[in-house]
Design a protein around this motif. Structure first.
Motif, PDB file in Angstrom:
ATOM      1  N   UNK A 126       0.691  -1.116   0.121  1.00  0.00           N
ATOM      2  CA  UNK A 126       0.110  -0.162  -0.055  1.00  0.00           C
ATOM      3  C   UNK A 126       0.914   1.293  -0.075  1.00  0.00           C
ATOM      4  N   UNK A 127       0.716   2.193  -0.933  1.00  0.00           N
ATOM      5  CA  UNK A 127       1.582   3.305  -0.893  1.00  0.00           C
ATOM      6  C   UNK A 127       1.693   4.294   0.292  1.00  0.00           C
ATOM      7  N   UNK A 128       2.733   4.866   0.556  1.00  0.00           N
ATOM      8  CA  UNK A 128       2.879   5.564   1.528  1.00  0.00           C
ATOM      9  C   UNK A 128       1.853   6.761   1.854  1.00  0.00           C
ATOM     10  N   UNK A 129       1.398   7.139   0.682  1.00  0.00           N
ATOM     11  CA  UNK A 129       0.420   8.351   0.591  1.00  0.00           C
ATOM     12  C   UNK A 129      -1.114   7.896   1.047  1.00  0.00           C
ATOM     13  N   UNK A 130      -1.164   6.763   1.035  1.00  0.00           N
ATOM     14  CA  UNK A 130      -2.398   5.990   1.733  1.00  0.00           C
ATOM     15  C   UNK A 130      -2.393   5.373   2.929  1.00  0.00           C
ATOM     16  N   UNK A 131      -1.261   5.459   3.590  1.00  0.00           N
ATOM     17  CA  UNK A 131      -1.084   4.977   5.079  1.00  0.00           C
ATOM     18  C   UNK A 131      -1.323   6.348   6.022  1.00  0.00           C
ATOM     19  N   UNK A 132      -1.656   6.040   7.101  1.00  0.00           N
ATOM     20  CA  UNK A 132      -2.096   4.709   8.029  1.00  0.00           C
ATOM     21  C   UNK A 132      -3.306   4.081   7.388  1.00  0.00           C
ATOM     22  N   UNK A 133      -3.249   2.664   7.485  1.00  0.00           N
ATOM     23  CA  UNK A 133      -4.201   1.899   6.980  1.00  0.00           C
ATOM     24  C   UNK A 133      -4.255   0.376   7.681  1.00  0.00           C
ATOM     25  N   UNK A 134      -5.631   0.180   7.939  1.00  0.00           N
ATOM     26  CA  UNK A 134      -5.865  -1.126   8.540  1.00  0.00           C
ATOM     27  C   UNK A 134      -6.588  -1.797   7.771  1.00  0.00           C
ATOM     28  N   UNK A 135      -6.481  -2.934   7.115  1.00  0.00           N
ATOM     29  CA  UNK A 135      -7.078  -3.604   6.171  1.00  0.00           C
ATOM     30  C   UNK A 135      -8.009  -4.691   6.993  1.00  0.00           C
ATOM     31  N   UNK A 136      -9.358  -4.510   7.030  1.00  0.00           N
ATOM     32  CA  UNK A 136     -10.004  -5.519   7.856  1.00  0.00           C
ATOM     33  C   UNK A 136     -10.866  -6.485   7.033  1.00  0.00           C
ATOM     34  N   UNK A 137     -10.980  -6.391   5.732  1.00  0.00           N
ATOM     35  CA  UNK A 137     -11.292  -7.314   4.752  1.00  0.00           C
ATOM     36  C   UNK A 137     -11.296  -6.621   3.448  1.00  0.00           C
ATOM     37  N   UNK A 138     -11.397  -7.560   2.461  1.00  0.00           N
ATOM     38  CA  UNK A 138     -11.342  -7.161   0.987  1.00  0.00           C
ATOM     39  C   UNK A 138     -12.132  -8.332   0.179  1.00  0.00           C
ATOM     40  N   UNK A 139     -12.593  -7.863  -0.970  1.00  0.00           N
ATOM     41  CA  UNK A 139     -13.282  -8.893  -1.756  1.00  0.00           C
ATOM     42  C   UNK A 139     -12.801  -8.623  -3.354  1.00  0.00           C
ATOM     43  N   UNK A 140     -13.073  -9.489  -4.235  1.00  0.00           N
ATOM     44  CA  UNK A 140     -12.485  -9.574  -5.518  1.00  0.00           C
ATOM     45  C   UNK A 140     -13.822  -9.376  -6.513  1.00  0.00           C
ATOM     46  N   UNK A 141     -13.700  -8.684  -7.515  1.00  0.00           N
ATOM     47  CA  UNK A 141     -14.859  -8.501  -8.579  1.00  0.00           C
ATOM     48  C   UNK A 141     -14.337  -9.304  -9.839  1.00  0.00           C
TER      49      UNK A 141
END
Length: 224
Positions: A126-141
């Motif tokens: 995840x790029x530094x400009x989008x941090x801080x981040x906590x990914x709790x879940x994700x999905x696929x299309x």
């Protein structure tokens, strides 16, 4: 005759073990033999009939084989080179296993693994400009795009897995988003206050209103 009626009724009755009250309609596919586990993700591969489970306590991926009723470790975070596991998903169209991990300091990565062996194939940081981040879940299309939910900043992030390029985040304006289910140009988001749907094109967030007397505030994981 009474005897005939009784026989007909018995023949029409399905043969199964009744589930406990309040849990009818569920099916116990298999029981995991591990004694302690903190599940942080679950995905099912219908081709091999295997469950892939992320264990937060052991910080590893486990495979539960539905055919042989056996549980094995697939790969640990230490040997795979990723941080704390946060979510797991399978791309059933392409046969890839995707995992997200966070380092606890606001950084996170997405990892592509070989589904059969667990071998790490690639990593998207995840790029530094989008941090801080906590990914709790994700999905696929269908086109392979990953849709991630950031529970820390309450936003959706989309990344093209072929190029590793992140699109502009979408603000959710909800409290503690936990899980996502993307489909057909929209993404459903389960959060602390209930369930919302996000229009991917416009970014509009709409709250889903449950039927009277029902609550959607306790949803922990949703899938389409």
């Amino acid at each position: 005759p009474a005897g005939l009626k009784a026989k007909s009724a018995a023949a029409a009755t399905p043969s199964y073990s009744a589930a406990p009250a309040g849990r009818r309609g569920t099916e116990n596919a298999m029981r995991l033999t591990t004694t302690t586990m903190n599940p942080v993700g679950l995905a099912y591969d219908s081709a091999s009939r295997r469950f892939v489970v992320g264990d937060g306590d052991g910080n590893k991926l486990m495979v539960a084989d539905e055919v042989f009723d056996h549980v094995n470790d697939l790969i640990s975070a230490a040997s795979a080179g990723f941080a704390r596991l946060s979510a797991v998903e399978i791309d059933t169209r392409r046969g890839d296993l995707w995992v997200t991990s966070s380092d606890g300091n606001g950084a996170a990565s997405i990892h592509k693994l070989q589904l059969v062996s667990g071998r790490v194939l690639s990593q998207i940081a995840v790029p530094s400009e989008l941090q801080p981040i906590v990914i709790s879940d994700f999905g696929l299309i269908d086109d392979g795009t990953l849709v991630l939910v950031d529970s820390r900043e309450a936003r959706l992030l989309r990344v093209k897995t072929t190029a590793g390029r992140f699109e502009r985040p979408l603000a959710l304006h909800v409290s503690t988003p936990l899980s996502v289910a993307p489909t057909n140009g929209v993404t459903y988001v389960a959060h602390a206050d209930g369930l919302s749907v996000v229009d991917t094109a416009s970014g509009r967030v709409t709250s889903i209103q449950p039927a009277k007397g029902l609550s959607l505030s306790t949803l922990r994981r949703i899938r389409w």
